[in-house]
Design an enzyme around this catalytic site. Structure first.
Site, PDB file in Angstrom:
ATOM      1  N   ASP A   1      10.519   1.828 -20.635  1.00 25.28           N
ATOM      2  CA  ASP A   1       8.893   2.276 -20.592  1.00 25.28           C
ATOM      3  C   ASP A   1       9.109   3.691 -20.248  1.00 25.28           C
ATOM      4  O   ASP A   1       9.602   4.104 -19.081  1.00 25.28           O
ATOM      5  CB  ASP A   1       7.921   1.595 -19.788  1.00 25.28           C
ATOM      6  CG  ASP A   1       6.518   1.814 -20.375  1.00 25.28           C
ATOM      7  OD1 ASP A   1       6.328   1.783 -21.390  1.00 25.28           O
ATOM      8  OD2 ASP A   1       5.721   2.075 -19.459  1.00 25.28           O
TER       9      ASP A   1
ATOM     10  N   HIS B   1      15.313  12.288 -20.171  1.00 26.62           N
ATOM     11  CA  HIS B   1      14.835  11.091 -19.494  1.00 26.62           C
ATOM     12  C   HIS B   1      15.371   9.654 -19.907  1.00 26.62           C
ATOM     13  O   HIS B   1      15.955   9.072 -19.103  1.00 26.62           O
ATOM     14  CB  HIS B   1      13.507  10.824 -19.255  1.00 26.62           C
ATOM     15  CG  HIS B   1      12.522  10.907 -20.770  1.00 26.62           C
ATOM     16  ND1 HIS B   1      12.774  11.979 -21.470  1.00 26.62           N
ATOM     17  CD2 HIS B   1      11.663  10.092 -21.228  1.00 26.62           C
ATOM     18  CE1 HIS B   1      12.118  11.512 -22.664  1.00 26.62           C
ATOM     19  NE2 HIS B   1      11.597  10.624 -22.279  1.00 26.62           N
TER      20      HIS B   1
HETATM   21  P1  IMP Z   1       7.714   4.553 -24.727  1.00 22.23           P
HETATM   22  O1  IMP Z   1       7.505   3.875 -23.639  1.00 22.23           O
HETATM   23  O2  IMP Z   1       9.211   5.034 -24.864  1.00 22.23           O
HETATM   24  O3  IMP Z   1       7.307   3.872 -26.090  1.00 22.23           O
HETATM   25  O4  IMP Z   1       7.062   5.825 -24.810  1.00 22.23           O
HETATM   26  C1  IMP Z   1       5.486   5.968 -24.581  1.00 22.23           C
HETATM   27  C2  IMP Z   1       5.064   7.172 -24.970  1.00 22.23           C
HETATM   28  O5  IMP Z   1       5.382   8.374 -24.270  1.00 22.23           O
HETATM   29  C3  IMP Z   1       5.396   7.707 -26.320  1.00 22.23           C
HETATM   30  O6  IMP Z   1       4.542   7.102 -27.366  1.00 22.23           O
HETATM   31  C4  IMP Z   1       5.215   9.232 -26.099  1.00 22.23           C
HETATM   32  O7  IMP Z   1       3.981   9.436 -26.625  1.00 22.23           O
HETATM   33  C5  IMP Z   1       5.699   9.525 -25.149  1.00 22.23           C
HETATM   34  N1  IMP Z   1       7.401   9.888 -24.917  1.00 22.23           N
HETATM   35  C6  IMP Z   1       7.996   9.057 -24.569  1.00 22.23           C
HETATM   36  N2  IMP Z   1       9.463   9.455 -24.377  1.00 22.23           N
HETATM   37  C7  IMP Z   1       9.059  10.693 -25.323  1.00 22.23           C
HETATM   38  C8  IMP Z   1       9.850  11.716 -25.716  1.00 22.23           C
HETATM   39  O8  IMP Z   1      11.435  11.570 -25.403  1.00 22.23           O
HETATM   40  N3  IMP Z   1       9.433  12.657 -26.355  1.00 22.23           N
HETATM   41  C9  IMP Z   1       8.087  12.887 -26.495  1.00 22.23           C
HETATM   42  N4  IMP Z   1       7.347  11.666 -26.171  1.00 22.23           N
HETATM   43  C10 IMP Z   1       7.790  10.720 -25.353  1.00 22.23           C
END
Ligand code: IMP
Length: 193
Positions: free
Chosen positions: A69, A177
């Site tokens: 996450d 990250h």
């Molecule tokens: P998830 O948990 O990886 O689905 O990320 C949740 C949300 O965080 C995504 O929908 C993006 O809005 C933001 N996010 C996470 N990782 C990234 C990244 O590498 N680049 C840009 N936005 C990110």
């Protein structure tokens, strides 16, 4: 080869992780184990949300599993949007609207420093493990670049000039990250083989 479930259906994340863990484990997505449940991310931390997904799979399907996450934490906004990154401007998960909202919230900001964070939760033979990846950077005042996803066009990592959206996937993954957290997971799993 031992099966290891990655609790996602995001093809980009799957590809990335398969490349990193190459050949050591058979990495399967949720759909590939016929898991079509909507797993709700109701925790208020990244660790909590990652754990919800990993536990769900472990308990329902009995496979070793990991989940990630991620989100953006902005210093001036005391860590927002954080776990709400995808739905910052509403349930529609519209990234353009999310970026516009972020730019508005930072209009009078005294600092534009921020970080992306990923938490990975792994359940291996009933034991729970966590791996964290953080990259610090700055939020620009306007978007730059077409690649990547989410807030990438607004984020310049510390020590770089390009935004994440101006980098190739390889350049981004090497410092991101998610890349950092998955590298820690990979190292741990390799030590277990
Ligand atoms: P998830 O948990 O990886 O689905 O990320 C949740 C949300 O965080 C995504 O929908 C993006 O809005 C933001 N996010 C996470 N990782 C990234 C990244 O590498 N680049 C840009 N936005 C990110």
């Amino acid at each position: 080869m031992e099966k290891l479930i990655f609790a996602t259906n995001n093809p980009n994340k799957l590809k990335e992780v398969r490349e990193m863990l190459g050949g050591k484990f058979q990495i399967l997505s949720l759909n590939e184990i016929n898991c079509f449940d909507e797993i709700e991310e109701t925790a208020d931390t990244f660790e909590g949300n990652a754990l919800i997904k990993a536990r769900f799979v472990y308990e329902k399907f009995g496979y070793n599993c990991f989940s990630d996450d991620s989100g953006l934490e902005v210093d001036f906004l005391n860590g927002a949007p954080g776990v709400f990154s995808a739905r910052y401007a509403g349930e529609g998960k519209d990234m353009e609207a999310n970026m516009q909202k972020l730019l508005l919230e930072l209009k009078e900001a005294t600092t534009r420093k921020a970080q992306f964070r990923t938490s990975v939760a792994l359940i291996l033979n009933g034991e729970e493990y966590f791996f964290d990846g953080i990259i610090r950077g700055t939020i620009l005042t306007e978007k730059r670049g077409e690649k990547g996803f989410g807030y990438d066009p607004l984020f310049v990592p510390e020590g770089y000039v390009k935004t994440f959206a101006e980098m190739t996937p390889e350049e981004k993954h090497a410092i991101s990250h998610r890349g950092i957290a998955i590298a820690k997971l990979t190292q741990f799993l390799q030590s277990k083989i």
